[in-house]
Design a protein around this motif. Structure first.
Motif, mmCIF file in Angstrom:
data_model
loop_
_atom_site.group_PDB
_atom_site.id
_atom_site.type_symbol
_atom_site.label_atom_id
_atom_site.label_comp_id
_atom_site.label_asym_id
_atom_site.label_seq_id
_atom_site.Cartn_x
_atom_site.Cartn_y
_atom_site.Cartn_z
ATOM 1 N N ARG B 96 57.208 55.840 20.867
ATOM 2 C CA ARG B 96 57.385 55.428 22.090
ATOM 3 C C ARG B 96 58.557 54.343 22.277
ATOM 4 N N TRP B 98 59.980 51.135 22.725
ATOM 5 C CA TRP B 98 59.596 49.504 22.808
ATOM 6 C C TRP B 98 60.681 48.611 23.548
ATOM 7 N N ARG B 99 60.382 47.520 24.138
ATOM 8 C CA ARG B 99 61.483 46.655 24.544
ATOM 9 C C ARG B 99 61.693 45.684 23.317
ATOM 10 N N THR B 100 62.809 45.525 23.042
ATOM 11 C CA THR B 100 63.018 44.821 21.921
ATOM 12 C C THR B 100 63.542 43.494 22.102
ATOM 13 N N PHE B 101 63.368 42.593 21.334
ATOM 14 C CA PHE B 101 63.791 41.159 21.639
ATOM 15 C C PHE B 101 64.465 40.553 20.292
ATOM 16 N N SER B 102 65.836 40.369 20.269
ATOM 17 C CA SER B 102 66.564 40.212 19.385
ATOM 18 C C SER B 102 66.381 38.726 18.814
ATOM 19 N N LEU B 103 66.092 38.690 17.469
ATOM 20 C CA LEU B 103 65.796 37.217 16.947
ATOM 21 C C LEU B 103 66.809 36.910 15.628
ATOM 22 N N ARG B 104 67.712 36.095 15.930
ATOM 23 C CA ARG B 104 68.575 35.706 14.774
ATOM 24 C C ARG B 104 68.094 34.518 14.087
#
Lengths: 309, 105
Positions: B96, B98-104
């Motif tokens: 499915r 997913w909304r991804t949230f980038s984290l550096r």
């Protein structure tokens, strides 16, 4: 009726991420424990790079990441999920004009929380500062890590009350054993289920490389800053030893203020004093502050000898 | 709510023999009324013959439809088996988005 969160984290290194042999070694060992099927726990004082390392290992695993930050107020519901509101459906049927048919239906709305989603889809769980959550909130992790089964409330949207944990599910924990505020002791049962890697401060080479990368200063200047910070840390005069964060703060502040880490510059000494004193004192008593300031001045002089004026 | 059944919907009610169907009559029979009885019996026989023919046709139609349903079910079961078992969406986690949230870091 079950809903679930739909946002996951995709960690990635910043362009100037420093991976020295020291960091590589830690990462490879952690990945080895994970491949062997054990969750990894990074334990260390503030500024030892626990969270960054956990995110780096999670990034290397290549799965979506669920990030949880430990909190005193957490309950199992915050980790697993719970009933949040309901759906109400009302149908008014007037197909036959003389007959009024009304049908109402209310369904409780269950929302799976982060831990359940991670277990269900095999994501990597990064549980940062997990000892800030009360031990009873973390009890749910015991069966997840050992029997690979997640116990769920019976009324979970009419679904089964046991969820088999996805084989790709991995957990990474971090904690700070020296923190005194708002932390709890780890349960023995939980600690026993994970491989704990104690992190100390990075080696000098890594600290120099990180300070240089994060500030853009010349290597020689980054080296001087790190030497001052490490010398203060090793002196045992301070309540808390300054960390790599202190070195980065000094370097970046100098870069912004157009200063240089040279003994001839008053700015360098002042910035070092401000930042090191703030990092090493919890209460900030006058006597302590004076002692640390004097120490910083000494080390700045010592490591700046031979500078061109 | 329970619906009230009509007299005709009660199972077995039609099997009870009435005064008429049992051939009895409260009125004294006269010789001359035999013709009338004969007429009435013939009329009932014709009606029942028609009803039996209609039921026979309906039975044949039901049997034809049952054969069609059986064939259709077998065809669908074969195709479902060929596709392999479908995992339950809630248990195993299908692919499915997913909304991804980038984290550096």
């Amino acid at each position: 009726m079950i809903e679930e969160l739909t946002t996951v984290i995709k960690p990635g290194p910043v362009p100037d991420f420093v991976e020295t042999a020291f960091v590589k070694d830690l990462t490879e060992r952690a990945l080895g424990y994970i491949r062997a099927g054990f969750p990894v726990h990074f334990r260390g004082a503030s500024g030892t790079g626990k969270t960054t390392l956990a995110l780096h290992v999670a990034s290397r695993l290549g799965r979506q990441v669920i990030l949880i930050h430990g909190d005193e107020q957490y309950t199992s519901t915050d980790l697993v999920g719970g009933e949040y509101g309901y759906h109400l459906r009302k149908v008014v049927d007037r197909f036959v004009s003389r007959v009024l048919k009304v049908e109402e239906n209310m369904i409780r709305r269950w929302v799976d929380n982060r831990l359940t989603v991670a277990c269900k889809y095999g994501f990597t769980l990064v549980y940062d500062e997990f000892t800030r959550s009360r031990p009873e909130a973390n009890n749910i992790l015991l069966s997840i890590l050992q029997e690979r089964v997640l116990d769920l409330p019976v009324g979970r949207g009419g679904e089964e009350s046991y969820l088999r944990v996805h084989p790709d599910f991995t957990a990474l924990f971090t904690s700070n054993p020296e923190e005194y505020a708002g932390v709890h002791r780890t349960q023995d049962a939980l600690r026993d289920r994970m491989v704990t890697m104690d992190l100390d401060h990075f080696d000098e080479e890594t600290e120099i490389a990180i300070t240089q990368a994060k500030s853009g200063l010349a290597r020689k200047e980054a080296e001087r800053i790190v030497k001052v910070v490490r010398a203060v840390r090793a002196s045992d005069v301070c309540e808390f030893g300054p960390t790599i964060r202190g070195a980065i703060m000094i370097a970046r502040s100098l870069a912004v203020l157009n200063g240089h880490a040279k003994g001839s510059e008053d700015l360098f000494r002042q910035v070092c004093e401000d930042i090191v004193v703030s990092e090493t004192n919890r209460v900030g008593t006058r006597g302590n502050r004076a002692k640390v300031r004097e120490l910083v001045r000494t080390f700045v002089r010592q490591y700046s000898q031979g500078d061109a004026r | 709510m329970t619906a009230t059944k009509g007299a005709t919907e009660i199972k077995g009610l039609r099997d009870i023999r009435s005064m008429r169907s049992s051939g009895r009559c409260p009125i004294l029979r006269l010789q001359s009324s035999a013709y009338l009885t004969l007429y009435m019996l013939r009329a009932e026989k014709e009606r029942l013959d028609k009803e039996a023919a209609a039921l026979k046709r309906r039975r044949q139609a039901i049997e034809r439809r049952l054969e069609e349903i059986q064939a259709q079910m077998q065809r669908l079961e074969r195709s479902v088996r060929a596709e392999g078992p479908k995992e339950s969406s809630t248990r195993t986690g299908p692919e499915r988005t997913w909304r991804t949230f980038s984290l550096r870091y």
